[in-house]
Scaffold this motif. Structure first.
Motif, mmCIF file in Angstrom:
data_model
loop_
_atom_site.group_PDB
_atom_site.id
_atom_site.type_symbol
_atom_site.label_atom_id
_atom_site.label_comp_id
_atom_site.label_asym_id
_atom_site.label_seq_id
_atom_site.Cartn_x
_atom_site.Cartn_y
_atom_site.Cartn_z
ATOM 1 N N PRO A 1 0.831 -1.211 0.000
ATOM 2 C CA PRO A 1 0.000 0.000 0.000
ATOM 3 C C PRO A 1 0.864 1.258 0.000
ATOM 4 C CG PRO A 1 -0.808 -1.595 1.614
ATOM 5 C CD PRO A 1 0.532 -2.099 1.142
ATOM 6 N N TYR A 2 0.474 2.225 -0.799
ATOM 7 C CA TYR A 2 1.225 3.484 -0.857
ATOM 8 C C TYR A 2 1.007 4.284 0.421
ATOM 9 C CZ TYR A 2 1.815 2.724 -5.890
ATOM 10 O OH TYR A 2 2.146 2.217 -7.119
ATOM 11 N N ALA A 3 2.098 4.722 1.038
ATOM 12 C CA ALA A 3 1.985 5.649 2.168
ATOM 13 C C ALA A 3 1.441 6.975 1.644
ATOM 14 C CB ALA A 3 3.340 5.833 2.834
ATOM 15 N N THR A 4 1.925 7.374 0.477
ATOM 16 C CA THR A 4 1.402 8.538 -0.243
ATOM 17 C C THR A 4 1.171 8.097 -1.681
ATOM 18 O OG1 THR A 4 2.696 10.043 1.149
ATOM 19 C CG2 THR A 4 1.826 10.926 -0.913
ATOM 20 N N LYS A 5 -0.061 8.118 -2.117
ATOM 21 C CA LYS A 5 -0.378 7.657 -3.468
ATOM 22 C C LYS A 5 0.294 8.557 -4.507
ATOM 23 C CE LYS A 5 -4.944 5.726 -2.333
ATOM 24 N NZ LYS A 5 -5.153 6.283 -0.976
ATOM 25 N N PRO A 6 0.809 7.973 -5.593
ATOM 26 C CA PRO A 6 1.433 8.775 -6.659
ATOM 27 C C PRO A 6 0.461 9.778 -7.274
ATOM 28 C CG PRO A 6 1.942 6.432 -6.927
ATOM 29 C CD PRO A 6 0.908 6.524 -5.848
ATOM 30 N N ILE A 7 -0.804 9.388 -7.349
ATOM 31 C CA ILE A 7 -1.844 10.279 -7.849
ATOM 32 C C ILE A 7 -3.120 10.005 -7.061
ATOM 33 C CG2 ILE A 7 -2.446 8.655 -9.696
ATOM 34 C CD1 ILE A 7 -3.200 11.166 -11.381
ATOM 35 N N VAL A 8 -3.815 11.076 -6.660
ATOM 36 C CA VAL A 8 -4.990 10.930 -5.797
ATOM 37 C C VAL A 8 -6.222 11.474 -6.512
ATOM 38 C CG1 VAL A 8 -6.013 11.519 -3.575
ATOM 39 C CG2 VAL A 8 -3.550 11.150 -3.741
ATOM 40 N N ALA A 9 -7.252 10.659 -6.574
ATOM 41 C CA ALA A 9 -8.512 11.083 -7.194
ATOM 42 C C ALA A 9 -9.225 12.103 -6.304
ATOM 43 C CB ALA A 9 -9.407 9.872 -7.422
ATOM 44 N N LYS A 10 -9.931 13.030 -6.907
ATOM 45 C CA LYS A 10 -10.689 14.022 -6.139
ATOM 46 C C LYS A 10 -11.778 13.349 -5.305
ATOM 47 C CE LYS A 10 -10.031 17.895 -9.358
ATOM 48 N NZ LYS A 10 -10.696 18.872 -10.261
ATOM 49 N N ASP A 11 -12.371 12.311 -5.833
ATOM 50 C CA ASP A 11 -13.417 11.558 -5.130
ATOM 51 C C ASP A 11 -13.212 10.079 -5.461
ATOM 52 O OD1 ASP A 11 -15.830 10.190 -4.415
ATOM 53 O OD2 ASP A 11 -16.950 12.066 -4.528
ATOM 54 N N GLU A 12 -12.740 9.298 -4.490
ATOM 55 C CA GLU A 12 -12.395 7.902 -4.761
ATOM 56 C C GLU A 12 -13.619 7.040 -5.053
ATOM 57 O OE1 GLU A 12 -9.766 6.517 -1.662
ATOM 58 O OE2 GLU A 12 -8.062 7.613 -2.514
ATOM 59 N N LYS A 13 -14.786 7.424 -4.558
ATOM 60 C CA LYS A 13 -16.004 6.679 -4.888
ATOM 61 C C LYS A 13 -16.372 6.880 -6.355
ATOM 62 C CE LYS A 13 -18.072 6.508 -0.269
ATOM 63 N NZ LYS A 13 -19.244 6.891 0.579
ATOM 64 N N VAL A 14 -16.216 8.102 -6.831
ATOM 65 C CA VAL A 14 -16.469 8.381 -8.241
ATOM 66 C C VAL A 14 -15.438 7.648 -9.101
ATOM 67 C CG1 VAL A 14 -16.509 10.166 -10.026
ATOM 68 C CG2 VAL A 14 -17.576 10.590 -7.792
ATOM 69 N N PHE A 15 -14.197 7.653 -8.670
ATOM 70 C CA PHE A 15 -13.133 6.933 -9.377
ATOM 71 C C PHE A 15 -13.486 5.453 -9.513
ATOM 72 C CE2 PHE A 15 -9.258 4.305 -8.653
ATOM 73 C CZ PHE A 15 -8.641 4.490 -9.876
ATOM 74 N N ALA A 16 -13.911 4.825 -8.406
ATOM 75 C CA ALA A 16 -14.273 3.405 -8.432
ATOM 76 C C ALA A 16 -15.475 3.165 -9.348
ATOM 77 C CB ALA A 16 -14.570 2.917 -7.015
ATOM 78 N N LEU A 17 -16.433 4.094 -9.320
ATOM 79 C CA LEU A 17 -17.612 3.985 -10.183
ATOM 80 C C LEU A 17 -17.222 4.050 -11.657
ATOM 81 C CD1 LEU A 17 -20.750 4.097 -10.700
ATOM 82 C CD2 LEU A 17 -20.507 6.595 -10.587
ATOM 83 N N VAL A 18 -16.406 5.028 -12.016
ATOM 84 C CA VAL A 18 -15.986 5.188 -13.408
ATOM 85 C C VAL A 18 -15.247 3.942 -13.890
ATOM 86 C CG1 VAL A 18 -14.432 6.463 -14.943
ATOM 87 C CG2 VAL A 18 -15.926 7.706 -13.340
ATOM 88 N N VAL A 19 -14.316 3.445 -13.084
ATOM 89 C CA VAL A 19 -13.548 2.251 -13.464
ATOM 90 C C VAL A 19 -14.480 1.064 -13.676
ATOM 91 C CG1 VAL A 19 -11.789 0.596 -12.723
ATOM 92 C CG2 VAL A 19 -11.452 3.043 -12.316
ATOM 93 N N ARG A 20 -15.417 0.876 -12.761
ATOM 94 C CA ARG A 20 -16.355 -0.259 -12.874
ATOM 95 C C ARG A 20 -17.217 -0.152 -14.118
ATOM 96 N NH1 ARG A 20 -20.843 0.103 -8.688
ATOM 97 N NH2 ARG A 20 -21.850 1.255 -10.391
ATOM 98 N N GLU A 21 -17.827 1.011 -14.315
ATOM 99 C CA GLU A 21 -18.757 1.169 -15.425
ATOM 100 C C GLU A 21 -18.058 1.099 -16.786
ATOM 101 O OE1 GLU A 21 -22.130 1.274 -15.247
ATOM 102 O OE2 GLU A 21 -21.683 0.723 -13.175
ATOM 103 N N VAL A 22 -16.878 1.664 -16.852
ATOM 104 C CA VAL A 22 -16.143 1.645 -18.120
ATOM 105 C C VAL A 22 -15.744 0.213 -18.496
ATOM 106 C CG1 VAL A 22 -13.947 2.299 -19.171
ATOM 107 C CG2 VAL A 22 -15.335 4.029 -18.047
#
Length: 281
Positions: free
Chosen positions: A203-224
């Protein structure tokens, strides 16, 4: 949380299909797994699904103490005898479903810092357990698991490969992933129907890139990825859960609207999800 009593009954254990039990017995493979983890004596080791302890004993030889979580009560009782738990003052067996454990509370109770998690996970519930553990990434230093090779290939896949998909993107957003070794069917009793593999998630202690809203990120990835054969433009145009983005919107974040989902990197998925957040703002 139930700790196994000090005097359990000894019983021979037949693998249970409902728990997805396949027991590792190949000593050469076990040695390779232990070596690949690169343990230090002071590590806070946690094993999920120890079974009969084939991996537990060589792991315990490398550290000062460890905790194991075993759902099967008979196995947990037998494990105490197999390992000789009374001779290890810092060896704790927890009889509980790994999906229900509060790992943050457990880490506080053990008091040795972040866990290094190891496990030969039941293949039928492996993905839910991985997602569960991600919720506690602040108390997990790294994870080493054995799963069916097909799943490990998906988790560690690169963009534009046939294995690359939702699981690849979500896991690689949260963790650095590394394929370690392939495990043949014959290393287990009974042999599973599929080849297995061992991999590492850190697990990243500090993520290389952070989504503004991780729930939206997960939704977009799933739906796409639910429509991976279509172009991004077509997916967003037809999906009720996603905004109808035009080509100008895609261009604004440097993504080709005619691209297909498996060609996008994790960073591009984050940019796409942030675009959705901004669209709804």
């Amino acid at each position: 949380m139930h700790i196994i009593p000090k005097t359990p009954r000894e019983a021979k254990h037949a693998p249970r299909k409902r728990f997805g039990q396949n027991f590792l017995h190949d000593t050469s493979v076990i040695g390779q797994i232990v070596t690949s983890i690169r343990l230090d004596r002071a590590d806070n080791l946690l094993e999920i699904g120890p079974g009969l302890g084939a991996l537990t004993e060589p792991l315990l030889a490398e550290v000062d103490g460890m905790t194991v979580i075993e759902l099967d009560r008979d196995l947990a009782a037998q494990l105490k005898i197999n390992i000789g738990a009374n001779s290890h003052p810092d060896f704790t067996i927890i009889n509980q479903n790994a999906m229900e454990v509060d790992y943050r509370a457990l880490a506080e109770q053990v008091g040795k810092g972040a866990f290094r998690v190891v496990g030969n996970l039941p293949y039928n519930i492996s993905t839910p357990i991985l997602f569960r553990l991600l919720e506690f990434s602040d108390v997990i230093r790294d994870m080493h698991f054995m799963l069916q090779k097909e799943v490990v290939d998906r988790i560690t896949a690169e963009p534009s490969s046939k294995e690359y998909g939702r699981l690849s993107v979500i896991m690689q957003y949260h963790c650095a992933s590394e394929y370690l070794l392939t495990v043949p069917k014959g290393a287990f009793n009974p042999p599973p129907k599929v080849t297995s593999a061992v991999f590492r998630l850190t697990p990243y202690a500090t993520k290389p890139i952070v989504a503004k809203d991780e729930k939206v990120f997960a939704l977009v990835v799933r739906e796409v990825f639910n429509h991976r054969r279509k172009t991004l433009r077509a997916i967003f145009k037809a999906n009720a859960l996603l905004p109808n983005l035009d080509e100008v919107a895609f261009d604004s974040v440097g993504i080709n609207p005619q691209a297909r989902p498996e060609t996008l990197s994790v960073e591009q998925f984050v940019r796409l999800a942030d675009l959705v957040v901004d669209h709804h703002a």
